[in-house]
Design a protein around this motif. Sequence first.
Motif, PDB file in Angstrom:
ATOM      1  N   ASN A  29      59.211  56.718 -11.808  1.00  0.00           N
ATOM      2  CA  ASN A  29      60.380  57.559 -11.676  1.00  0.00           C
ATOM      3  C   ASN A  29      60.859  57.464 -10.243  1.00  0.00           C
ATOM      4  O   ASN A  29      60.112  57.822  -9.323  1.00  0.00           O
ATOM      5  N   THR A  30      62.046  56.962 -10.055  1.00  0.00           N
ATOM      6  CA  THR A  30      62.540  56.780  -8.706  1.00  0.00           C
ATOM      7  C   THR A  30      64.034  57.046  -8.672  1.00  0.00           C
ATOM      8  O   THR A  30      64.688  57.126  -9.710  1.00  0.00           O
ATOM      9  N   TYR A  31      64.586  57.185  -7.484  1.00  0.00           N
ATOM     10  CA  TYR A  31      66.025  57.377  -7.320  1.00  0.00           C
ATOM     11  C   TYR A  31      66.741  56.035  -7.324  1.00  0.00           C
ATOM     12  O   TYR A  31      67.792  55.876  -7.942  1.00  0.00           O
ATOM     13  N   ALA A  32      66.161  55.063  -6.637  1.00  0.00           N
ATOM     14  CA  ALA A  32      66.798  53.748  -6.544  1.00  0.00           C
ATOM     15  C   ALA A  32      65.755  52.682  -6.272  1.00  0.00           C
ATOM     16  O   ALA A  32      64.669  52.968  -5.756  1.00  0.00           O
ATOM     17  N   MET A  33      66.102  51.473  -6.618  1.00  0.00           N
ATOM     18  CA  MET A  33      65.281  50.311  -6.291  1.00  0.00           C
ATOM     19  C   MET A  33      66.109  49.373  -5.430  1.00  0.00           C
ATOM     20  O   MET A  33      67.299  49.178  -5.679  1.00  0.00           O
ATOM     21  N   THR A  51      70.823  52.322  -8.190  1.00  0.00           N
ATOM     22  CA  THR A  51      70.273  53.623  -8.519  1.00  0.00           C
ATOM     23  C   THR A  51      69.721  53.585  -9.934  1.00  0.00           C
ATOM     24  O   THR A  51      70.256  52.885 -10.803  1.00  0.00           O
ATOM     25  N   TRP A  52      68.640  54.319 -10.148  1.00  0.00           N
ATOM     26  CA  TRP A  52      67.930  54.207 -11.419  1.00  0.00           C
ATOM     27  C   TRP A  52      68.678  54.890 -12.557  1.00  0.00           C
ATOM     28  O   TRP A  52      68.580  54.473 -13.698  1.00  0.00           O
ATOM     29  N   THR A  53      69.368  55.965 -12.289  1.00  0.00           N
ATOM     30  CA  THR A  53      70.243  56.562 -13.287  1.00  0.00           C
ATOM     31  C   THR A  53      71.675  56.356 -12.811  1.00  0.00           C
ATOM     32  O   THR A  53      71.977  56.572 -11.651  1.00  0.00           O
ATOM     33  N   SER A  97      60.816  50.882  -3.711  1.00  0.00           N
ATOM     34  CA  SER A  97      61.238  52.069  -4.426  1.00  0.00           C
ATOM     35  C   SER A  97      61.690  53.146  -3.444  1.00  0.00           C
ATOM     36  O   SER A  97      61.002  53.427  -2.463  1.00  0.00           O
ATOM     37  N   ARG A  98      62.829  53.733  -3.725  1.00  0.00           N
ATOM     38  CA  ARG A  98      63.376  54.810  -2.900  1.00  0.00           C
ATOM     39  C   ARG A  98      63.361  56.079  -3.750  1.00  0.00           C
ATOM     40  O   ARG A  98      64.177  56.221  -4.657  1.00  0.00           O
ATOM     41  N   PRO A  99      62.443  57.013  -3.498  1.00  0.00           N
ATOM     42  CA  PRO A  99      62.243  58.129  -4.420  1.00  0.00           C
ATOM     43  C   PRO A  99      63.343  59.185  -4.409  1.00  0.00           C
ATOM     44  O   PRO A  99      63.495  59.922  -5.394  1.00  0.00           O
ATOM     45  N   THR A 100      64.110  59.289  -3.323  1.00  0.00           N
ATOM     46  CA  THR A 100      65.154  60.301  -3.203  1.00  0.00           C
ATOM     47  C   THR A 100      66.401  59.657  -2.591  1.00  0.00           C
ATOM     48  O   THR A 100      66.332  58.519  -2.121  1.00  0.00           O
ATOM     49  N   PRO A 101      67.521  60.367  -2.548  1.00  0.00           N
ATOM     50  CA  PRO A 101      68.708  59.811  -1.872  1.00  0.00           C
ATOM     51  C   PRO A 101      68.531  59.630  -0.373  1.00  0.00           C
ATOM     52  O   PRO A 101      69.364  58.999   0.277  1.00  0.00           O
TER      53      PRO A 101
END
Length: 118
Positions: A29-33, A51-53, A97-101
Amino acid sequence: VQLQASGGGLVQAGGSLRLSCAASGRTFNTYAMSWFRQAPGKERKLVARITWTGGSTYYADSVKGRFTVSRGNAKNTVYLQMNSLKSEDTAVYYCASRPTPGPAYDVWGQGTQVTVSS
């Protein structure tokens, strides 16, 4: 979570490669790759991000129109399609992986070498 990058290799200028980055371990689960690259003697630089979503993308100016970042259907894989490769694209490519903005990255792949011969 671990990230495994693959798909690098030797290609002639003008050719194409597709890099893959697969996440394994706990539910990913991440914010962006993002994809970064580092050429010999140079700093690591951001190449592309998704962004993942939502799937919003970002590209460095040097790769716009040639590279495409995308997510796999399984949603634990990110790809970097690289077309019209140039010698200056030669580098080790890393996924992260970037977990947040925010600006921090929490997990990095091991890197895959891309060499473009002119």
